[in-house]
Write an enzyme that holds these catalytic residues in place. Structure first.
Site, PDB file in Angstrom:
ATOM      1  N   ARG A  26       0.830  -1.210   0.000  1.00 35.82           N
ATOM      2  CA  ARG A  26       0.000   0.000   0.000  1.00 35.82           C
ATOM      3  C   ARG A  26       0.866   1.262   0.000  1.00 35.82           C
ATOM      4  NH1 ARG A  26      -0.720   4.701   2.749  1.00 35.82           N
ATOM      5  NH2 ARG A  26      -0.356   3.593   4.719  1.00 35.82           N
ATOM      6  N   HIS A 220       6.682   4.094  12.682  1.00 40.28           N
ATOM      7  CA  HIS A 220       6.743   4.085  11.220  1.00 40.28           C
ATOM      8  C   HIS A 220       7.826   5.089  10.794  1.00 40.28           C
ATOM      9  CE1 HIS A 220       4.460   3.714   7.238  1.00 40.28           C
ATOM     10  NE2 HIS A 220       5.370   4.646   6.994  1.00 40.28           N
ATOM     11  N   HIS A 222      10.938   6.606   8.326  1.00 40.55           N
ATOM     12  CA  HIS A 222      11.542   6.733   7.006  1.00 40.55           C
ATOM     13  C   HIS A 222      13.048   6.937   7.192  1.00 40.55           C
ATOM     14  CE1 HIS A 222       7.853   7.496   4.322  1.00 40.55           C
ATOM     15  NE2 HIS A 222       7.408   7.093   5.504  1.00 40.55           N
ATOM     16  N   CYS A 253       6.124   9.490   0.315  1.00 47.42           N
ATOM     17  CA  CYS A 253       4.844  10.123   0.605  1.00 47.42           C
ATOM     18  C   CYS A 253       4.534  11.079  -0.525  1.00 47.42           C
ATOM     19  CB  CYS A 253       4.886  10.880   1.931  1.00 47.42           C
ATOM     20  SG  CYS A 253       3.318  11.715   2.280  1.00 47.42           S
ATOM     21  N   ASN A 262      10.487   4.200   2.966  1.00 41.14           N
ATOM     22  CA  ASN A 262      10.249   3.619   4.277  1.00 41.14           C
ATOM     23  C   ASN A 262      11.436   2.764   4.710  1.00 41.14           C
ATOM     24  OD1 ASN A 262       7.301   4.208   4.896  1.00 41.14           O
ATOM     25  ND2 ASN A 262       7.111   3.290   2.871  1.00 41.14           N
TER      26      ASN A 262
END
Length: 319
Positions: A26, A220, A222, A253, A262
């Protein structure tokens, strides 16, 4: 690669097991400039599950106008849902219409996507932070009423490309509102990759003091400045045991151009396995999956572990 690597050195202060929340299908693919065929996406998710991933974020029920890369959600989700009955397949729902679509297809886990800063809320949702939370409230309420598990993503927890540093108390306040709204889990996003371990520790400490404990949190990160693994380790030391990562380091993003990829799942798993932390993931199968997807995307994987293991495998064949 030699057998027995990485050498396992267990740290009893860390969680015994970590659940990897895989976001490549996703969050990773939505950032691609081209469209990935639905057959490739379905096989990607299936291969990730075969490698041992038990939570794989499948797609997003956002309007195709905004994220055309995920316009095939209605076709993709039933395929992976039926093929992988034991795998958790959360989906992103931006509003009530998105929730309706997810419910119609039998989704059991959904996520909403909020921002800790006004600038990103405007850029991503065309709303203020308060307006976005007001939009999410009925979505979360209805999802809970239907027995769904709800995750709340919170972007820009550590820095914003327009506003700079984000005060810890500002992030805590939005997290508290998402928790009170009914979100089962909160994922703290370092959207532009500017966090450092001390900052991570300060935020997690403040959240604990505000009644949002580590058992309800995911991280989460990066890797814009190469800090993602260090930040993850800081979170593990605070008891966080759910970590978001993207196979092969895919993603960024679309609404924050300074956001690079990521944290690569392979890089994370290499570190976790070296620390003696169980994940249930077969690193060899995962690496092969990311190399396979990189071939479909027409470029090498940015994951250092994928590159190292692929290079080692090639050298072994040549010898």
């Amino acid at each position: 690669m030699s057998t027995g690597l990485p050498m396992v050195v267990r740290d009893p202060a860390l969680p015994a097991r970590v659940r990897v929340h895989e976001v490549g299908a996703r969050d990773g693919l939505q950032n691609e400039s081209g469209l990935v065929p639905v057959d490739v996406k379905a096989e990607f998710v299936t291969r990730l599950a075969a490698a041992g991933l038990t939570t794989i974020e499948a797609t997003s029920f956002v309007h195709p106008k905004w994220v055309p890369q995920l316009a095939d959600a209605e076709e993709l989700f039933p395929r992976v849902r039926d093929a992988l009955p034991g795998v958790r397949l959360p989906v992103l729902v931006p509003n009530e219409r998105g929730l309706d679509r997810a419910l119609a297809l039998g989704a059991r886990e959904v996520a909403v996507f909020a921002s800790a800063t006004e600038s990103f809320a405007r850029a991503n949702l065309n709303r203020t932070v308060d307006e976005a939370l007001a939009m999410f409230a009925p979505v979360v309420t209805r999802a809970v009423e239907h027995g769904l598990t709800v995750r709340g993503y919170l972007s820009m927890c550590f820095g914003d490309p327009w506003e700079g540093a984000v005060p810890v108390e500002q992030v805590v306040a939005v997290c508290r509102r998402l928790a009170d709204m009914g979100c089962d889990e909160l994922s703290l996003g370092d959207t532009i990759g500017v966090a450092t371990p001390g900052h991570v520790s300060a935020l997690l400490t403040a959240l604990e003091q505000a009644g949002v404990g580590s058992g309800r949190l995911a991280v989460h990160f990066h890797d814009t400045y190469g800090q993602a693994l260090a930040n993850t380790l800081a979170a593990l030391r605070h008891g966080v045991s759910t970590v978001d990562a993207s196979a092969g380091g895919l993603g960024g993003c679309p609404y924050a151009k300074s956001a690079t990829g990521n944290l690569a799942t392979e890089d994370l798993v290499w570190m976790l396995h070296g620390l003696g932390i169980e994940t249930g993931i077969d690193l060899g199968l995962l690496t092969a999956t990311s190399a396979w997807m990189a071939g479909h995307l027409g470029r090498p994987s940015p994951s250092r572990t994928v590159r190292a293991l692929a290079g080692a495998a090639a050298s072994h064949k040549e010898s």
